[in-house]
Design a protein around this motif. Structure first.
Motif, PDB file in Angstrom:
ATOM      1  N   SER A  31     -48.437 100.336   2.954  1.00  0.00           N
ATOM      2  CA  SER A  31     -49.114  99.151   2.411  1.00  0.00           C
ATOM      3  C   SER A  31     -48.071  98.206   1.830  1.00  0.00           C
ATOM      4  CB  SER A  31     -50.123  99.555   1.321  1.00  0.00           C
ATOM      5  OG  SER A  31     -49.461 100.212   0.251  1.00  0.00           O
ATOM      6  N   GLY A  32     -48.490  96.972   1.644  1.00  0.00           N
ATOM      7  CA  GLY A  32     -47.584  95.998   1.041  1.00  0.00           C
ATOM      8  C   GLY A  32     -46.701  95.273   2.031  1.00  0.00           C
ATOM      9  N   VAL A  33     -46.831  95.619   3.321  1.00  0.00           N
ATOM     10  CA  VAL A  33     -46.060  94.946   4.362  1.00  0.00           C
ATOM     11  C   VAL A  33     -47.036  94.310   5.346  1.00  0.00           C
ATOM     12  CG1 VAL A  33     -44.381  95.208   6.224  1.00  0.00           C
ATOM     13  CG2 VAL A  33     -44.180  96.600   4.154  1.00  0.00           C
ATOM     14  N   ALA A  34     -46.882  93.026   5.602  1.00  0.00           N
ATOM     15  CA  ALA A  34     -47.778  92.321   6.520  1.00  0.00           C
ATOM     16  C   ALA A  34     -47.506  92.765   7.954  1.00  0.00           C
ATOM     17  CB  ALA A  34     -47.592  90.819   6.387  1.00  0.00           C
ATOM     18  N   PHE A  35     -48.563  92.798   8.748  1.00  0.00           N
ATOM     19  CA  PHE A  35     -48.405  93.189  10.149  1.00  0.00           C
ATOM     20  C   PHE A  35     -47.394  92.293  10.857  1.00  0.00           C
ATOM     21  CE2 PHE A  35     -49.435  92.137  14.540  1.00  0.00           C
ATOM     22  CZ  PHE A  35     -49.311  93.384  15.136  1.00  0.00           C
ATOM     23  N   ARG A  36     -47.505  91.002  10.645  1.00  0.00           N
ATOM     24  CA  ARG A  36     -46.629  90.056  11.337  1.00  0.00           C
ATOM     25  C   ARG A  36     -45.159  90.336  11.039  1.00  0.00           C
ATOM     26  NH1 ARG A  36     -47.192  85.049  13.672  1.00  0.00           N
ATOM     27  NH2 ARG A  36     -45.339  83.710  13.607  1.00  0.00           N
ATOM     28  N   ARG A  37     -44.864  90.641   9.781  1.00  0.00           N
ATOM     29  CA  ARG A  37     -43.478  90.897   9.401  1.00  0.00           C
ATOM     30  C   ARG A  37     -42.948  92.160  10.079  1.00  0.00           C
ATOM     31  NH1 ARG A  37     -41.323  92.329   3.302  1.00  0.00           N
ATOM     32  NH2 ARG A  37     -39.102  92.432   3.803  1.00  0.00           N
ATOM     33  N   LEU A  38     -43.778  93.192  10.111  1.00  0.00           N
ATOM     34  CA  LEU A  38     -43.364  94.439  10.739  1.00  0.00           C
ATOM     35  C   LEU A  38     -43.201  94.247  12.247  1.00  0.00           C
ATOM     36  CD1 LEU A  38     -42.758  97.429  10.157  1.00  0.00           C
ATOM     37  CD2 LEU A  38     -45.171  97.911  10.622  1.00  0.00           C
ATOM     38  N   PHE A  39     -44.115  93.514  12.850  1.00  0.00           N
ATOM     39  CA  PHE A  39     -44.054  93.267  14.291  1.00  0.00           C
ATOM     40  C   PHE A  39     -42.788  92.483  14.653  1.00  0.00           C
ATOM     41  CE2 PHE A  39     -45.433  91.005  18.224  1.00  0.00           C
ATOM     42  CZ  PHE A  39     -45.653  92.129  19.004  1.00  0.00           C
ATOM     43  N   GLU A  40     -42.443  91.512  13.822  1.00  0.00           N
ATOM     44  CA  GLU A  40     -41.232  90.727  14.069  1.00  0.00           C
ATOM     45  C   GLU A  40     -39.983  91.594  13.986  1.00  0.00           C
ATOM     46  OE1 GLU A  40     -41.511  87.563  11.242  1.00  0.00           O
ATOM     47  OE2 GLU A  40     -42.584  86.226  12.639  1.00  0.00           O
ATOM     48  N   LYS A  41     -39.992  92.596  13.108  1.00  0.00           N
ATOM     49  CA  LYS A  41     -38.854  93.519  13.012  1.00  0.00           C
ATOM     50  C   LYS A  41     -38.704  94.321  14.306  1.00  0.00           C
ATOM     51  CE  LYS A  41     -38.747  94.273   7.979  1.00  0.00           C
ATOM     52  NZ  LYS A  41     -37.306  94.076   7.762  1.00  0.00           N
ATOM     53  N   VAL A  82     -48.126  99.801  15.371  1.00  0.00           N
ATOM     54  CA  VAL A  82     -46.834  99.116  15.283  1.00  0.00           C
ATOM     55  C   VAL A  82     -45.907  99.843  14.303  1.00  0.00           C
ATOM     56  CG1 VAL A  82     -45.693  96.956  14.618  1.00  0.00           C
ATOM     57  CG2 VAL A  82     -47.767  96.906  15.999  1.00  0.00           C
ATOM     58  N   SER A  83     -46.468 100.430  13.247  1.00  0.00           N
ATOM     59  CA  SER A  83     -45.662 101.225  12.318  1.00  0.00           C
ATOM     60  C   SER A  83     -45.023 102.408  13.036  1.00  0.00           C
ATOM     61  CB  SER A  83     -46.522 101.737  11.159  1.00  0.00           C
ATOM     62  OG  SER A  83     -46.962 100.687  10.341  1.00  0.00           O
ATOM     63  N   ARG A  84     -45.807 103.053  13.909  1.00  0.00           N
ATOM     64  CA  ARG A  84     -45.280 104.201  14.656  1.00  0.00           C
ATOM     65  C   ARG A  84     -44.178 103.757  15.616  1.00  0.00           C
ATOM     66  NH1 ARG A  84     -45.538 108.852  12.864  1.00  0.00           N
ATOM     67  NH2 ARG A  84     -47.781 108.627  12.521  1.00  0.00           N
ATOM     68  N   ILE A  85     -44.373 102.610  16.255  1.00  0.00           N
ATOM     69  CA  ILE A  85     -43.340 102.079  17.160  1.00  0.00           C
ATOM     70  C   ILE A  85     -42.061 101.793  16.371  1.00  0.00           C
ATOM     71  CG2 ILE A  85     -42.703 100.146  18.648  1.00  0.00           C
ATOM     72  CD1 ILE A  85     -45.691  99.949  19.418  1.00  0.00           C
ATOM     73  N   TYR A  86     -42.215 101.128  15.231  1.00  0.00           N
ATOM     74  CA  TYR A  86     -41.065 100.785  14.387  1.00  0.00           C
ATOM     75  C   TYR A  86     -40.323 102.053  13.957  1.00  0.00           C
ATOM     76  CZ  TYR A  86     -38.442  98.988  10.361  1.00  0.00           C
ATOM     77  OH  TYR A  86     -37.449  98.675   9.476  1.00  0.00           O
ATOM     78  N   GLU A  87     -41.084 103.059  13.557  1.00  0.00           N
ATOM     79  CA  GLU A  87     -40.482 104.309  13.090  1.00  0.00           C
ATOM     80  C   GLU A  87     -39.663 104.968  14.196  1.00  0.00           C
ATOM     81  OE1 GLU A  87     -41.941 108.745  11.579  1.00  0.00           O
ATOM     82  OE2 GLU A  87     -43.385 107.109  11.738  1.00  0.00           O
ATOM     83  N   GLN A  88     -40.187 104.960  15.424  1.00  0.00           N
ATOM     84  CA  GLN A  88     -39.473 105.611  16.513  1.00  0.00           C
ATOM     85  C   GLN A  88     -38.274 104.791  16.993  1.00  0.00           C
ATOM     86  OE1 GLN A  88     -41.709 107.656  19.573  1.00  0.00           O
ATOM     87  NE2 GLN A  88     -43.569 107.620  18.325  1.00  0.00           N
ATOM     88  N   LEU A  89     -38.286 103.484  16.737  1.00  0.00           N
ATOM     89  CA  LEU A  89     -37.159 102.647  17.129  1.00  0.00           C
ATOM     90  C   LEU A  89     -35.992 102.775  16.151  1.00  0.00           C
ATOM     91  CD1 LEU A  89     -38.826  99.284  18.281  1.00  0.00           C
ATOM     92  CD2 LEU A  89     -37.922 101.116  19.710  1.00  0.00           C
ATOM     93  N   VAL A  90     -36.282 102.688  14.856  1.00  0.00           N
ATOM     94  CA  VAL A  90     -35.200 102.617  13.861  1.00  0.00           C
ATOM     95  C   VAL A  90     -35.101 103.889  13.011  1.00  0.00           C
ATOM     96  CG1 VAL A  90     -35.426 100.115  13.758  1.00  0.00           C
ATOM     97  CG2 VAL A  90     -36.632 101.511  12.084  1.00  0.00           C
ATOM     98  N   HIS A  91     -36.027 104.848  13.246  1.00  0.00           N
ATOM     99  CA  HIS A  91     -36.012 106.136  12.540  1.00  0.00           C
ATOM    100  C   HIS A  91     -36.176 105.972  11.029  1.00  0.00           C
ATOM    101  CE1 HIS A  91     -34.820 107.674  16.397  1.00  0.00           C
ATOM    102  NE2 HIS A  91     -33.744 106.902  16.408  1.00  0.00           N
ATOM    103  N   ILE A  92     -36.951 104.962  10.664  1.00  0.00           N
ATOM    104  CA  ILE A  92     -37.316 104.738   9.260  1.00  0.00           C
ATOM    105  C   ILE A  92     -38.823 104.507   9.206  1.00  0.00           C
ATOM    106  CG2 ILE A  92     -37.079 103.237   7.239  1.00  0.00           C
ATOM    107  CD1 ILE A  92     -34.281 102.504   8.245  1.00  0.00           C
ATOM    108  N   THR A  93     -39.504 105.216   8.313  1.00  0.00           N
ATOM    109  CA  THR A  93     -40.951 105.043   8.185  1.00  0.00           C
ATOM    110  C   THR A  93     -41.244 103.862   7.275  1.00  0.00           C
ATOM    111  OG1 THR A  93     -41.273 107.424   8.427  1.00  0.00           O
ATOM    112  CG2 THR A  93     -43.114 106.153   7.518  1.00  0.00           C
TER     113      THR A  93
END
Length: 370
Positions: A114-124, A99-110
């Motif tokens: 650590s320190g970020v919950a999966f649910r929060r990142l997935f919701e973004k 999901v981090s890789r998906i987020y990075e490719q969507l918004v171009h920000i890595t």
């Protein structure tokens, strides 16, 4: 200076980029039916519908990833409403990493590791898709690496059922599986929503291999650099292994070997020498992707394949301090990845005894671990 000697600015390659692994070839043949199946499955996305999920499977080096990426590129020319993301599951091998890789490719920000919950990142990720009214197509390349610890089911379940919790979310998955003879199975909860179009990529036939190798030679080297005997040797190695990537790497290494010897043609000798390095290429890449603890266990197995799992665990625990659960997870992961064979022998005082042995040659494993 010898007339055969190459000057510093001379080379045998007219376009060496064609022999790189990440090069997407213009000449991509012998996969017409598979490409058509991929196009048909993804076509609904052009009309704002959820595409059909796909299960792309076949032996390594048979054009699976290339076919998917070429269809992605084709579709990008027809729509701005679909986002195409490829995730290398060998490198991103957990649900959070995917999901981090998906987020990075969507918004171009890595995102932070650590320190970020999966649910929060997935919701973004979902919020981005809903706000932009975009459909997401995710290619999970080498999804094999997500199976051993249950990450495949976690990833698939989260993505495929997102629309239940977030109405309007449109996500499709292309699962790319390298078929190496190890059975795989999705959880029934995943299977009930995945329902993929299965697209098989068989090994290339000998004449198909020759056609593809000829094209790479024609565009990567200057004319008459690769002898017909050297070309035939490359084709025979690919035919033997079934992996076209080995052939492409062989061409590159053979050309470099010829340059190193200051010759203006690639010989059979150059190819044979290159094969010794090339045959270890993918093994070393697989081993390089392992964690330090996984490499420790693989080294113990390569050094002594006569150990039962109990003895092996004791040695592993003394070095790492890790418990049996983690030990067993690593064993299963490397078994699925075809680095080790961990079958039960059927012998033993208390029932079946499990022995662990390396699948590749132990010397090759230890060489890659150096």
């Amino acid at each position: 200076m010898s007339k055969d000697m190459l000057l510093w600015d001379e080379t045998l390659f007219s376009n060496g980029e064609i022999l790189e692994f990440d090069y997407l070839p213009d000449y991509f043949v012998h996969r017409d039916s598979q490409m058509q199946s991929l196009r048909f499955s993804l076509k609904p996305a052009l009309r704002g519908m959820r595409p059909v999920n796909c299960l792309v499977k076949g032996p390594p080096g048979t054009g699976k990833t290339t076919a998917v990426m070429k269809v992605f590129n084709e579709m990008k020319e027809y729509t701005d409403n679909v986002v195409f993301v490829k995730v290398n599951c060998q490198m991103d091998s957990t649900r959070f990493a995917v999901v981090s890789r998906i987020y990075e490719q969507l918004v171009h920000i890595t995102p932070p590791s650590s320190g970020v919950a999966f649910r929060r990142l997935f919701e973004k990720v979902i919020k981005y898709l809903l706000d932009a009214n975009k459909t997401l197509v995710v290619a999970l390349d080498d999804i094999n690496y997500l199976f051993p610890e249950g990450h495949a089911d976690e990833v698939m379940y989260s993505l495929l059922r997102a629309h239940e919790q977030y109405p309007g979310a449109r996500i499709s998955i292309i699962a790319i599986i390298s078929d190496v003879g190890i059975p795989y199975r999705f959880d029934p909860r995943v299977g009930s929503v995945f329902l993929p179009e299965e697209i098989a990529f068989p090994r290339y036939e000998s004449d198909e291999i020759g056609d593809i190798i000829d094209n790479r030679i024609r565009h990567a080297f200057f004319q008459d650099v690769v002898s017909s005997e050297a070309r035939d040797k490359v084709v025979s190695y690919v035919d033997m292994t079934g992996d076209l990537r080995i052939g492409i790497d062989l061409l590159k290494r053979s050309g470099l070997n010829a340059e190193r010897r200051a010759r203006r043609t690639v010989s059979v000798e150059d190819v044979e020498k290159a094969y010794e390095a090339s045959r270890l290429l993918h093994l070393c890449r697989n081993i390089k992707s392992l964690s330090d603890h996984e490499k420790t266990l693989l080294r113990l197995i390569a050094k002594d394949s006569s150990l039962q799992t109990g003895e092996l665990y004791k040695a592993f625990h003394e070095i790492t301090g890790l418990g049996y659960t983690r030990f067993y997870e690593i064993i299963e992961k490397m078994h699925v990845s075809r680095l080790i064979n961990a079958d039960f022998s059927g012998k033993g005082m208390r029932g079946r005894t499990r022995y662990v042995e390396p699948v590749p040659d132990s010397k090759d494993i230890l060489k890659c671990l150096e």
